[in-house]
Write an enzyme that holds these catalytic residues in place. Structure first.
Site, PDB file in Angstrom:
ATOM      1  N   ASN A 293       7.968  -0.003   2.137  1.00  0.00           N
ATOM      2  CA  ASN A 293       6.624  -0.304   2.620  1.00  0.00           C
ATOM      3  C   ASN A 293       6.579  -1.562   3.477  1.00  0.00           C
ATOM      4  OD1 ASN A 293       4.962   1.789   1.963  1.00  0.00           O
ATOM      5  ND2 ASN A 293       3.919   0.770   0.278  1.00  0.00           N
TER       6      ASN A 293
ATOM      7  N   ASP B  90      -2.767 -17.203   5.708  1.00  0.00           N
ATOM      8  CA  ASP B  90      -2.359 -16.876   4.348  1.00  0.00           C
ATOM      9  C   ASP B  90      -0.965 -16.276   4.291  1.00  0.00           C
ATOM     10  OD1 ASP B  90      -4.639 -17.857   3.256  1.00  0.00           O
ATOM     11  OD2 ASP B  90      -5.563 -15.918   2.840  1.00  0.00           O
TER      12      ASP B  90
ATOM     13  N   ASP C 236       1.990   6.467  -5.815  1.00  0.00           N
ATOM     14  CA  ASP C 236       2.859   6.015  -4.729  1.00  0.00           C
ATOM     15  C   ASP C 236       3.929   5.048  -5.215  1.00  0.00           C
ATOM     16  OD1 ASP C 236       1.309   7.558  -3.097  1.00  0.00           O
ATOM     17  OD2 ASP C 236       0.100   5.892  -2.338  1.00  0.00           O
ATOM     18  N   GLY C 237       3.624   4.314  -6.289  1.00  0.00           N
ATOM     19  CA  GLY C 237       4.586   3.346  -6.802  1.00  0.00           C
ATOM     20  C   GLY C 237       5.873   3.976  -7.293  1.00  0.00           C
TER      21      GLY C 237
END
Length: 435
Positions: free
Chosen positions: A276, A306, A180-181
């Site tokens: 994304n 966070d 996917d990268g």
């Protein structure tokens, strides 16, 4: 290169959904002197989507909403704020002219991809007579540069360097080899119009890479001939504005420099296209992240935890789903906001319309800075006075489907994320019911 998306609707009728921005959806009251048609004119068919006459596909859109309310009220039409959305089930790829150039993206220094990369490049150059673009650092791999037999092919390549060479108007379509990268990386290379992307599953997860390399010759041939369905994956247009505060040194009568001078600021803006998600987190600090979230200029909440994830529908199955968000089909026009470990029992992920503008800033009483990353890259620190503005981009990524947008998505959910995998419940017989 232009891409035309041919539309096919049941009964050979073209429908469009006119999605107006939230501020333009106002009620218009018609007076007796005004004609009713002036405020509620019927929608006209699209001029860029010729009909194909295909009747075996159902529309993925719901019925077009009625914009008349009672005898005198209707929605005020604003032609300057109308977005035409085509039926996703009928999005097909076609070429104005036969494609001549292709960008091949390969995961750097992955030995398992060397043979597929070489086979594909030989097929594209020798069989299809395509102009192949390859990133320069890919050819610097010793396993490629040291192959004398492959050297004759590499001499025909056109090379480029990321952030230095502009290839936006040179490439007709893209082929990704990896996970996917590689698709995320391909998106980052094009800040405006993106060529169609064909992604082969040669990585680990492969949620966004539906093609298998075993039959690459026939599949690539189909794409070159224009026989493919596509899904338009929306992107986020992100603008980071950084305020640089500096003190102006003052000099006294004796020529001594004084450091407690006036403070002046200068701003620096950077823009990104994100496929994304945008992630704002607390970085290395042990304190809670404390950022304000604005929607169309209004403060809607303060994120204490966070961090926060702002994702596209494509990104909803990435970091967002790991943080507890829902999964959204890529054709749904939306932006998802997901907190990361919020210090609150009531802070749930939300989905907002694609047309809104989000803005993230450090809260005034934040104890530490924050950090932001875009699709896992370009990580940088966010200080007081800096701002991150996020809207839906006008330039989606046209991702080529193996079958169609719906089947490919559910196939990825089942194969990659094992969605709703459970052992089947045993059948209950009539004898068992008596007990």
């Amino acid at each position: 290169m232009e891409i035309l998306i041919n539309a096919a609707l049941k009964n050979s009728k073209q429908q469009e959904v006119n999605s107006q921005s939230q501020t333009d959806k106002r009620i218009f009251w018609s007076s007796d002197e005004m004609q009713w048609k002036s405020c509620c004119s019927p929608r006209r068919p699209s001029s860029y989507a010729p009909q194909l006459g295909i009747t075996d596909q159902k529309s993925l859109h719901g019925p077009s909403p009625v914009t008349t309310f009672g005898p005198k009220a209707c929605m005020l039409q604003n032609p300057h704020a109308v977005m035409h959305i085509q039926d996703p089930a009928s999005q097909r790829l076609t070429w104005n002219k036969p494609p001549k150039s292709v960008l091949v993206i390969k995961k750097i220094r992955d030995a398992s991809l060397l043979q597929p990369f070489k086979e594909l490049c030989v097929f594209l150059t020798e069989v299809k007579n395509m102009i192949v673009y390859v990133e320069k650092k890919v050819l610097e791999d010793p396993a490629i540069s040291g192959d004398e037999n492959f050297g004759a092919i590499t001499k025909k390549f056109c090379t480029f360097r990321e952030d230095l060479d502009d290839i936006s108007n040179r490439v007709d379509f893209i082929i990704c080899l990896g996970g996917d990268g590689t698709l995320l990386y391909a998106s980052s290379l094009f800040q405006e119009s993106v060529p169609p992307v064909m992604a082969f599953h040669l990585g680990s997860l492969g949620f966004l890479t539906p093609f298998k390399f075993d039959t690459y010759q026939s599949q690539v041939t189909q794409i070159i001939e224009g026989n493919a369905a596509i899904v338009l994956r929306s992107r986020l247009k992100v603008r980071v504005l950084k305020e640089n505060w500096e003190k102006k040194a003052r000099v006294d009568e004796k020529g001594i420099i004084l450091t407690n001078g006036d403070v002046e600021s200068s701003s620096k803006a950077m823009q990104y296209q994100v496929l994304n998600e945008v992630v704002v987190d607390r970085g290395p600090s042990s304190y809670l992240s404390n950022v304000d979230l604005f929607l169309d200029g209004h403060l809607i909440t303060t994120v204490q935890g966070d961090g926060v994830i702002v994702s596209t529908p494509t990104g909803s199955t990435a970091y967002a789903v790991a943080a507890g968000a829902s999964m959204i089909h890529p054709n749904v026009p939306a932006i998802m906001i997901t907190p990361i470990c919020p210090h609150s029992l009531s802070f749930r992920p939300i989905v907002v319309p694609a047309g809104v503008e989000l803005k993230i800033m450090l809260s005034r009483d934040a104890r530490n800075t924050a950090w932001v990353s875009f699709d896992g890259r370009k990580r940088q620190e966010i200080c007081h006075g800096d701002s991150i503005t996020i809207t839906t981009s006008c330039f989606p990524v046209p991702s080529i489907c193996f079958r169609d947008p719906v089947n490919d998505w559910f196939e990825s959910l089942a194969q990659c994320l094992h969605w709703n995998v459970r052992k089947k419940q045993n059948y209950l017989s009539s004898e068992d019911e008596e007990f």
